[in-house]
Write a protein that holds these residues in place. Structure first.
Motif, PDB file in Angstrom:
ATOM      1  N   LYS A 175       0.823  -1.201   0.000  1.00 25.36           N
ATOM      2  CA  LYS A 175       0.000   0.000   0.000  1.00 25.36           C
ATOM      3  C   LYS A 175       0.862   1.258   0.000  1.00 25.36           C
ATOM      4  O   LYS A 175       0.556   2.245  -0.686  1.00 25.36           O
ATOM      5  N   ARG A 176       1.957   1.246   0.736  1.00 26.32           N
ATOM      6  CA  ARG A 176       2.839   2.410   0.786  1.00 26.32           C
ATOM      7  C   ARG A 176       3.467   2.684  -0.577  1.00 26.32           C
ATOM      8  O   ARG A 176       3.506   3.824  -1.050  1.00 26.32           O
ATOM      9  N   LYS A 177       3.929   1.638  -1.239  1.00 27.00           N
ATOM     10  CA  LYS A 177       4.588   1.803  -2.527  1.00 27.00           C
ATOM     11  C   LYS A 177       3.627   2.235  -3.631  1.00 27.00           C
ATOM     12  O   LYS A 177       4.047   2.824  -4.628  1.00 27.00           O
ATOM     13  N   SER A 178       2.356   1.961  -3.458  1.00 29.33           N
ATOM     14  CA  SER A 178       1.374   2.308  -4.481  1.00 29.33           C
ATOM     15  C   SER A 178       1.084   3.800  -4.537  1.00 29.33           C
ATOM     16  O   SER A 178       0.617   4.310  -5.560  1.00 29.33           O
ATOM     17  N   GLN A 179       1.332   4.504  -3.454  1.00 30.34           N
ATOM     18  CA  GLN A 179       0.972   5.914  -3.370  1.00 30.34           C
ATOM     19  C   GLN A 179       1.630   6.718  -4.492  1.00 30.34           C
ATOM     20  O   GLN A 179       2.822   6.600  -4.746  1.00 30.34           O
ATOM     21  N   ALA A 180       0.810   7.536  -5.174  1.00 28.66           N
ATOM     22  CA  ALA A 180       1.234   8.437  -6.252  1.00 28.66           C
ATOM     23  C   ALA A 180       1.612   7.715  -7.535  1.00 28.66           C
ATOM     24  O   ALA A 180       1.900   8.347  -8.547  1.00 28.66           O
ATOM     25  N   ILE A 181       1.606   6.372  -7.513  1.00 28.07           N
ATOM     26  CA  ILE A 181       1.934   5.604  -8.719  1.00 28.07           C
ATOM     27  C   ILE A 181       0.691   4.919  -9.269  1.00 28.07           C
ATOM     28  O   ILE A 181       0.427   4.949 -10.476  1.00 28.07           O
ATOM     29  N   PHE A 182      -0.078   4.311  -8.381  1.00 29.40           N
ATOM     30  CA  PHE A 182      -1.280   3.582  -8.765  1.00 29.40           C
ATOM     31  C   PHE A 182      -2.464   4.007  -7.908  1.00 29.40           C
ATOM     32  O   PHE A 182      -2.299   4.428  -6.767  1.00 29.40           O
ATOM     33  N   THR A 183      -3.643   3.871  -8.463  1.00 30.20           N
ATOM     34  CA  THR A 183      -4.874   3.954  -7.691  1.00 30.20           C
ATOM     35  C   THR A 183      -5.225   2.541  -7.239  1.00 30.20           C
ATOM     36  O   THR A 183      -5.420   1.653  -8.075  1.00 30.20           O
ATOM     37  N   MET A 184      -5.265   2.328  -5.952  1.00 39.47           N
ATOM     38  CA  MET A 184      -5.570   1.002  -5.416  1.00 39.47           C
ATOM     39  C   MET A 184      -7.089   0.804  -5.345  1.00 39.47           C
ATOM     40  O   MET A 184      -7.820   1.694  -4.896  1.00 39.47           O
ATOM     41  N   VAL A 185      -7.551  -0.339  -5.783  1.00 40.10           N
ATOM     42  CA  VAL A 185      -8.973  -0.680  -5.699  1.00 40.10           C
ATOM     43  C   VAL A 185      -9.128  -2.052  -5.063  1.00 40.10           C
ATOM     44  O   VAL A 185      -8.184  -2.845  -5.029  1.00 40.10           O
ATOM     45  N   ASP A 186     -10.315  -2.330  -4.580  1.00 37.56           N
ATOM     46  CA  ASP A 186     -10.588  -3.633  -3.983  1.00 37.56           C
ATOM     47  C   ASP A 186     -10.561  -4.726  -5.054  1.00 37.56           C
ATOM     48  O   ASP A 186     -10.938  -4.497  -6.206  1.00 37.56           O
ATOM     49  N   ILE A 187     -10.138  -5.904  -4.663  1.00 38.50           N
ATOM     50  CA  ILE A 187     -10.172  -7.043  -5.567  1.00 38.50           C
ATOM     51  C   ILE A 187     -11.561  -7.671  -5.524  1.00 38.50           C
ATOM     52  O   ILE A 187     -12.286  -7.544  -4.533  1.00 38.50           O
ATOM     53  N   PRO A 188     -11.966  -8.361  -6.588  1.00 38.03           N
ATOM     54  CA  PRO A 188     -13.285  -9.002  -6.582  1.00 38.03           C
ATOM     55  C   PRO A 188     -13.315 -10.337  -5.850  1.00 38.03           C
ATOM     56  O   PRO A 188     -14.366 -10.955  -5.763  1.00 38.03           O
TER      57      PRO A 188
END
Length: 265
Positions: A175-188
């Motif tokens: 989650k930390r590495k995703s910041q400013a690079i990806f938009t995190m979404v819930d998995i199905p």
């Protein structure tokens, strides 16, 4: 051979979806649901679906073995031969947790593998009837139409990362590495839905910690044949029968490389 197999396999999947899976949807008694392990459910519909699929596939291609999720749960030694010779790989209901809760998504997944290489894969959504199909060297199709993977169109690429089987520290680091690079979404919580999302422009990157063949053989081929990229975290090809963790899929090779640099450099 793949062309000859396609129609019988699809007919079998649709029949099982219609006659076994959907009649049990939102119609399960408590005693018809059990937990194989923490957050790993099985229902009577899973068991009945796998029996019917295994029988049908053995009739369609008798020389192939059968590796089914529920058979492996009962006898883990079956999984040891998943990468040896010609084998059908069966997920009778992927997304069983959703199915047992009476909500989508869930699906039926079948693949045919030869000595670890996936030759063909089928992913059926019994609720909508959507069929995703791919053959090695023959491209990917949705409901019979050839499809190419496309990236999402948001400000940032969309990452749907399965952290269920990660340790708490690894989950927080993702989650930390995703910041400013990806938009995190819930998995199905359903590979039968997650892999199509990578091709249809809904998600851009997915990372899976636990890699079992019935969850990933069909989907990996579907993404790769559509022009996306699905590989092991070290960049090597996914092969059925390799019992090691870690797999990442992306809607394009460019985004696979970006995710690899972001999370694993």
């Amino acid at each position: 051979m793949m062309v000859e197999l396609h129609d019988p396999v699809v007919a079998l999947m649709r029949q099982v979806g219609r006659d076994i899976v959907m009649p049990r949807y939102q119609n399960l008694a408590a005693e018809e649901i059990s937990e194989k392990a923490a957050n790993d459910f099985v229902t009577i519909a899973d068991k009945e679906s796998e029996i019917r699929l295994a029988e049908g596939l053995a009739s369609i291609l008798p020389e192939a073995g059968v590796i089914g999720e529920e058979a492996c749960a009962a006898d883990p030694s079956i999984l040891d031969r998943a990468g040896d010779g010609l084998n059908w790989i069966i997920d009778p209901i992927d997304g069983t947790g959703n199915f047992a809760s009476g909500k989508p998504p869930f699906g039926i997944m079948i693949a045919l593998a030869d000595n670890g290489a996936t030759l063909a894969g089928w992913i059926l959504d019994p609720l909508t009837g959507r069929l995703c199909h791919a053959t090695l060297g023959g491209g990917s199709h949705v409901d019979g139409e050839r499809i190419m993977a496309k990236e999402s169109t948001g400000d940032l690429p969309i990452a749907a990362i399965s952290t269920i089987f990660m340790e708490a520290e690894e989950r927080a680091e993702m989650k930390r590495k995703s910041q400013a690079i990806f938009t995190m979404v819930d998995i199905p919580r359903c590979a039968a839905e997650q892999y199509p999302r990578l091709v249809l422009g809904q998600n851009d990157v997915s990372i899976f910690a636990r890699v079992l063949p019935w969850d990933h053989a069909a989907g990996t081929l579907f993404v790769n044949e559509a022009g996306g990229c699905c590989q092991r975290l070290d960049g090597s090809a996914y092969r059925v029968g390799e019992q090691r963790r870690g797999l990442m899929g992306a809607s394009s090779p460019r985004l696979w490389d970006l995710a690899a640099k972001t999370y694993y450099a």
